[in-house]
Design a protein around this motif. Structure first.
Motif, PDB file in Angstrom:
ATOM      1  N   GLY A 340       4.015  15.172 -27.413  1.00  0.00           N
ATOM      2  CA  GLY A 340       4.082  15.968 -28.630  1.00  0.00           C
ATOM      3  C   GLY A 340       3.006  15.601 -29.632  1.00  0.00           C
ATOM      4  N   ARG A 341       2.773  14.299 -29.793  1.00  0.00           N
ATOM      5  CA  ARG A 341       1.713  13.865 -30.718  1.00  0.00           C
ATOM      6  C   ARG A 341       0.346  14.328 -30.238  1.00  0.00           C
ATOM      7  N   HIS A 342       0.163  14.359 -28.925  1.00  0.00           N
ATOM      8  CA  HIS A 342      -1.110  14.842 -28.384  1.00  0.00           C
ATOM      9  C   HIS A 342      -1.298  16.338 -28.663  1.00  0.00           C
ATOM     10  N   ILE A 343      -0.199  17.098 -28.636  1.00  0.00           N
ATOM     11  CA  ILE A 343      -0.295  18.528 -28.947  1.00  0.00           C
ATOM     12  C   ILE A 343      -0.818  18.728 -30.367  1.00  0.00           C
ATOM     13  N   TYR A 344      -0.253  18.002 -31.322  1.00  0.00           N
ATOM     14  CA  TYR A 344      -0.715  18.122 -32.699  1.00  0.00           C
ATOM     15  C   TYR A 344      -2.167  17.650 -32.834  1.00  0.00           C
ATOM     16  N   ALA A 345      -2.520  16.608 -32.077  1.00  0.00           N
ATOM     17  CA  ALA A 345      -3.891  16.089 -32.138  1.00  0.00           C
ATOM     18  C   ALA A 345      -4.885  17.123 -31.637  1.00  0.00           C
ATOM     19  N   VAL A 346      -4.571  17.768 -30.521  1.00  0.00           N
ATOM     20  CA  VAL A 346      -5.459  18.791 -29.967  1.00  0.00           C
ATOM     21  C   VAL A 346      -5.545  19.981 -30.921  1.00  0.00           C
ATOM     22  N   GLY A 347      -4.410  20.353 -31.505  1.00  0.00           N
ATOM     23  CA  GLY A 347      -4.422  21.468 -32.460  1.00  0.00           C
ATOM     24  C   GLY A 347      -5.197  21.152 -33.710  1.00  0.00           C
ATOM     25  N   GLY A 348      -5.218  19.888 -34.104  1.00  0.00           N
ATOM     26  CA  GLY A 348      -5.947  19.512 -35.307  1.00  0.00           C
ATOM     27  C   GLY A 348      -7.450  19.424 -35.081  1.00  0.00           C
ATOM     28  N   ASN A 349      -7.858  18.809 -33.958  1.00  0.00           N
ATOM     29  CA  ASN A 349      -9.290  18.662 -33.662  1.00  0.00           C
ATOM     30  C   ASN A 349      -9.432  18.374 -32.169  1.00  0.00           C
ATOM     31  N   VAL A 350      -9.862  19.374 -31.416  1.00  0.00           N
ATOM     32  CA  VAL A 350      -9.950  19.257 -29.956  1.00  0.00           C
ATOM     33  C   VAL A 350     -10.925  18.164 -29.545  1.00  0.00           C
ATOM     34  N   GLU A 351     -12.090  18.134 -30.162  1.00  0.00           N
ATOM     35  CA  GLU A 351     -13.115  17.180 -29.763  1.00  0.00           C
ATOM     36  C   GLU A 351     -12.681  15.749 -30.065  1.00  0.00           C
ATOM     37  N   ALA A 352     -12.063  15.553 -31.217  1.00  0.00           N
ATOM     38  CA  ALA A 352     -11.585  14.214 -31.564  1.00  0.00           C
ATOM     39  C   ALA A 352     -10.499  13.767 -30.595  1.00  0.00           C
ATOM     40  N   ALA A 353      -9.635  14.704 -30.196  1.00  0.00           N
ATOM     41  CA  ALA A 353      -8.574  14.386 -29.238  1.00  0.00           C
ATOM     42  C   ALA A 353      -9.165  14.008 -27.888  1.00  0.00           C
ATOM     43  N   ARG A 354     -10.195  14.724 -27.460  1.00  0.00           N
ATOM     44  CA  ARG A 354     -10.843  14.421 -26.177  1.00  0.00           C
ATOM     45  C   ARG A 354     -11.485  13.037 -26.210  1.00  0.00           C
ATOM     46  N   ARG A 355     -12.144  12.720 -27.310  1.00  0.00           N
ATOM     47  CA  ARG A 355     -12.793  11.407 -27.427  1.00  0.00           C
ATOM     48  C   ARG A 355     -11.771  10.280 -27.522  1.00  0.00           C
ATOM     49  N   ALA A 356     -10.556  10.614 -27.951  1.00  0.00           N
ATOM     50  CA  ALA A 356      -9.494   9.614 -28.041  1.00  0.00           C
ATOM     51  C   ALA A 356      -8.841   9.356 -26.688  1.00  0.00           C
ATOM     52  N   GLY A 357      -9.279  10.079 -25.660  1.00  0.00           N
ATOM     53  CA  GLY A 357      -8.760   9.853 -24.319  1.00  0.00           C
ATOM     54  C   GLY A 357      -7.658  10.787 -23.884  1.00  0.00           C
ATOM     55  N   ILE A 358      -7.366  11.812 -24.660  1.00  0.00           N
ATOM     56  CA  ILE A 358      -6.326  12.779 -24.308  1.00  0.00           C
ATOM     57  C   ILE A 358      -6.862  13.738 -23.251  1.00  0.00           C
ATOM     58  N   ASN A 359      -6.078  13.995 -22.225  1.00  0.00           N
ATOM     59  CA  ASN A 359      -6.450  14.963 -21.187  1.00  0.00           C
ATOM     60  C   ASN A 359      -6.225  16.363 -21.747  1.00  0.00           C
ATOM     61  N   VAL A 360      -7.214  16.875 -22.441  1.00  0.00           N
ATOM     62  CA  VAL A 360      -7.079  18.148 -23.155  1.00  0.00           C
ATOM     63  C   VAL A 360      -6.830  19.305 -22.190  1.00  0.00           C
ATOM     64  N   THR A 361      -7.520  19.307 -21.053  1.00  0.00           N
ATOM     65  CA  THR A 361      -7.358  20.397 -20.088  1.00  0.00           C
ATOM     66  C   THR A 361      -5.924  20.482 -19.590  1.00  0.00           C
ATOM     67  N   GLN A 362      -5.380  19.358 -19.196  1.00  0.00           N
ATOM     68  CA  GLN A 362      -4.000  19.336 -18.703  1.00  0.00           C
ATOM     69  C   GLN A 362      -3.020  19.755 -19.792  1.00  0.00           C
ATOM     70  N   LEU A 363      -3.221  19.241 -20.996  1.00  0.00           N
ATOM     71  CA  LEU A 363      -2.300  19.546 -22.084  1.00  0.00           C
ATOM     72  C   LEU A 363      -2.352  21.025 -22.458  1.00  0.00           C
ATOM     73  N   ARG A 364      -3.558  21.586 -22.537  1.00  0.00           N
ATOM     74  CA  ARG A 364      -3.684  23.006 -22.895  1.00  0.00           C
ATOM     75  C   ARG A 364      -2.998  23.898 -21.862  1.00  0.00           C
ATOM     76  N   ALA A 365      -3.116  23.526 -20.586  1.00  0.00           N
ATOM     77  CA  ALA A 365      -2.461  24.328 -19.547  1.00  0.00           C
ATOM     78  C   ALA A 365      -0.949  24.177 -19.602  1.00  0.00           C
ATOM     79  N   SER A 366      -0.480  22.964 -19.907  1.00  0.00           N
ATOM     80  CA  SER A 366       0.962  22.702 -19.870  1.00  0.00           C
ATOM     81  C   SER A 366       1.734  23.498 -20.908  1.00  0.00           C
ATOM     82  N   VAL A 367       1.133  23.762 -22.077  1.00  0.00           N
ATOM     83  CA  VAL A 367       1.874  24.498 -23.099  1.00  0.00           C
ATOM     84  C   VAL A 367       2.141  25.942 -22.670  1.00  0.00           C
ATOM     85  N   PHE A 368       1.299  26.482 -21.817  1.00  0.00           N
ATOM     86  CA  PHE A 368       1.543  27.841 -21.318  1.00  0.00           C
ATOM     87  C   PHE A 368       2.681  27.852 -20.301  1.00  0.00           C
ATOM     88  N   VAL A 369       2.852  26.750 -19.585  1.00  0.00           N
ATOM     89  CA  VAL A 369       4.007  26.636 -18.690  1.00  0.00           C
ATOM     90  C   VAL A 369       5.288  26.621 -19.513  1.00  0.00           C
TER      91      VAL A 369
END
Length: 474
Positions: A340-369
């Motif tokens: 959940g915290r990663h979702i807010y992080a990606v929504g706030g700043n995608v690039e910062a979330a990616r640099r923080a080590g969050i798997n942005v691709t996986q997370l973005r796909a998972s919310v559509f599931v």
């Protein structure tokens, strides 16, 4: 001893320098801080709550029927389907994306549910061999795509969907509902892969799939066709049945008691640890208000509301615990888990979330599931409400009302801000508008105009509040 004193001094200096919150706010300070946040643009769901109160007062003054027991129960069930779909859409909006296919995805899930029931589990005969093969191939493709992204729930539900369709199990309402959720999760896996992995814009992908799934519904049901499910007691009871009086009060105790335990427990835990928390009187007032509301509503709904002396209709509608479970589960995921915290992080700043080590691709796909799975649950509810599934299931109004519910409740269209509760509050606003105007015998045109204006107002408030936040530097 000197070294120990110096260490303590350094620690105290560090705490001061970094501004760690170690004090409890007074009631006056808490109210002052809340007003300051409102002025800074952090208004949350306050406009929706105030609007809901105003609408309730308005319609209760103009219609004597609005506050009748029958209408209160009907109001709870009327907006449940779109509210559940909106809960899933909140996850998508939080990362700054949009899911325009949620409505027709729910229609496909509802069509498969109804077809499985009507054809006694024999989807091969109901669909025809070609469509049956393509349908299962799509489920297999969804499992593969979800596997490539390591979204294991998507893999599991897609494979389970294949198993349920191939086995040809006899009609069973629990099997049909599970199959609908499997179809929804598979659709979300395909959608998420196209957006997150391929990199296609969510607006384009979901708009295209909106049209595609609409065609699938027509293919499954046939133009002008209707698949009835009202003969199933369980399927009919999902949206039209009620808990017993004992069950209703048990739900009230569990819901209100659980909320009080979590809220007060968290509050006193923060106090013991010396962290900033709201004043105890304000927390107690909030818990008391919501618990009192739950008690009053339960007391009203456990009264016999049947106009006939030979039939007893009482109890909290089944859709209430369904929505509550999704509300609690969604809130827990967003506020108490790393995901959940990663979702807010990606929504706030995608690039910062990616640099923080969050798997942005996986997370973005998972919310559509999540979105499509919730859409399937919404399909179960609204199909139960009308007792059938037709080619218009999950059409444009269903989608717009679901997105509207999330936005009206306070979830930002720009990502990074919102809660699952926003969808419930927004769904209540739309349900009250539709119900109240219906009681006043207003035509469908007026209902659409008013609903559109309410959504436009919510989007305007969202844009202005974000501008205010940017100006205040919060």
């Amino acid at each position: 001893m000197t070294n120990v004193s110096e260490s303590e001094s350094v620690a105290e200096t560090a705490v001061t320098d970094f501004g760690i919150d170690t004090t409890t706010l007074s009631t006056r300070e808490a109210l002052r801080d809340y007003v300051a946040r409102l002025r800074g643009g952090e208004i949350g769901s306050l406009p929706a709550i105030l609007g809901l109160i105003a609408l309730v007062v308005f319609f209760s003054l103009l219609s004597d029927v609005f506050f009748s027991l029958n209408n209160i129960a009907n109001l709870l069930a009327q907006g449940a389907g779109q509210t559940i779909i909106a809960i899933g859409i909140v996850f998508v909006l939080l990362i700054g994306e949009i899911d325009l296919s949620a409505g027709t995805a729910s229609g496909v899930a509802g069509a498969v549910l109804a077809m499985h029931y009507v054809d006694n589990g024999n989807l091969l005969t109901g669909m025809g061999s070609t469509v049956f093969f393509v349908f299962n191939a799509m489920l297999a493709l969804a499992a593969i795509l979800a596997g490539l992204l390591r979204i294991w729930p998507g893999v599991a539900f897609s494979l389970l969907g294949i198993l349920l369709t191939v086995l040809g199990l006899p009609a069973n309402p629990w099997v049909e509902m599970l199959l609908a959720v499997c179809v929804g999760a598979a659709i979300g896996s395909i959608t998420g892969f196209l957006i997150a992995k391929i990199g296609m814009p969510s607006f384009v992908v979901t708009l295209a799939l909106f049209l595609a799934w609409q065609g699938v519904i027509l293919q499954l049901i046939g133009e002008g066709g209707v698949l009835g499910i009202s003969s199933s007691h369980v399927l009919d009871a999902v949206a039209n049945g009620n808990l017993s009086t004992v069950g209703s009060w048990l739900l009230c105790v569990v819901a209100a008691g659980g909320y009080a335990a979590v809220t007060l427990g968290g509050h006193f835990l923060r106090r013991r640890r010396g962290l900033v928390t709201s004043p105890t009187p304000l927390v107690a007032l909030k818990v008391s208000a919501l618990s009192g509301f739950a008690i009053v509503v339960t007391a009203l709904l456990t009264v016999n509301r049947s106009p006939s002396t030979f039939i007893v209709i009482s109890g909290v509608p089944y859709v209430v615990p369904i929505v509550l479970v999704l509300l609690v589960a969604g809130t827990y995921v967003l506020t108490r888990t790393t995901y959940g915290r990663h979702i807010y992080a990606v929504g706030g700043n995608v690039e910062a979330a990616r640099r923080a080590g969050i798997n942005v691709t996986q997370l973005r796909a998972s919310v559509f599931v999540i979105s499509s799975a919730c859409a399937a649950i919404g399909a179960i509810v609204y199909s139960s409400k009308v007792g059938s599934v037709d080619p218009q299931a999950g059409g444009l109004n269903t989608l717009l009302f679901a997105v509207g519910a999330a936005v009206i409740g306070g979830t930002s269209l720009f990502g990074g801000r919102g809660r699952v509760a926003d969808a419930v509050i927004g769904g209540a606003v739309l349900a009250v508008v539709s119900n109240g105007l219906g009681l006043l015998r207003q035509p469908a045109a007026v209902v659409s105009i008013v609903t559109g204006l309410v959504l436009l107002l919510a989007a305007t408030v969202d844009a202005l509040s974000r501008r205010r936040v940017a100006m205040s530097g919060r």
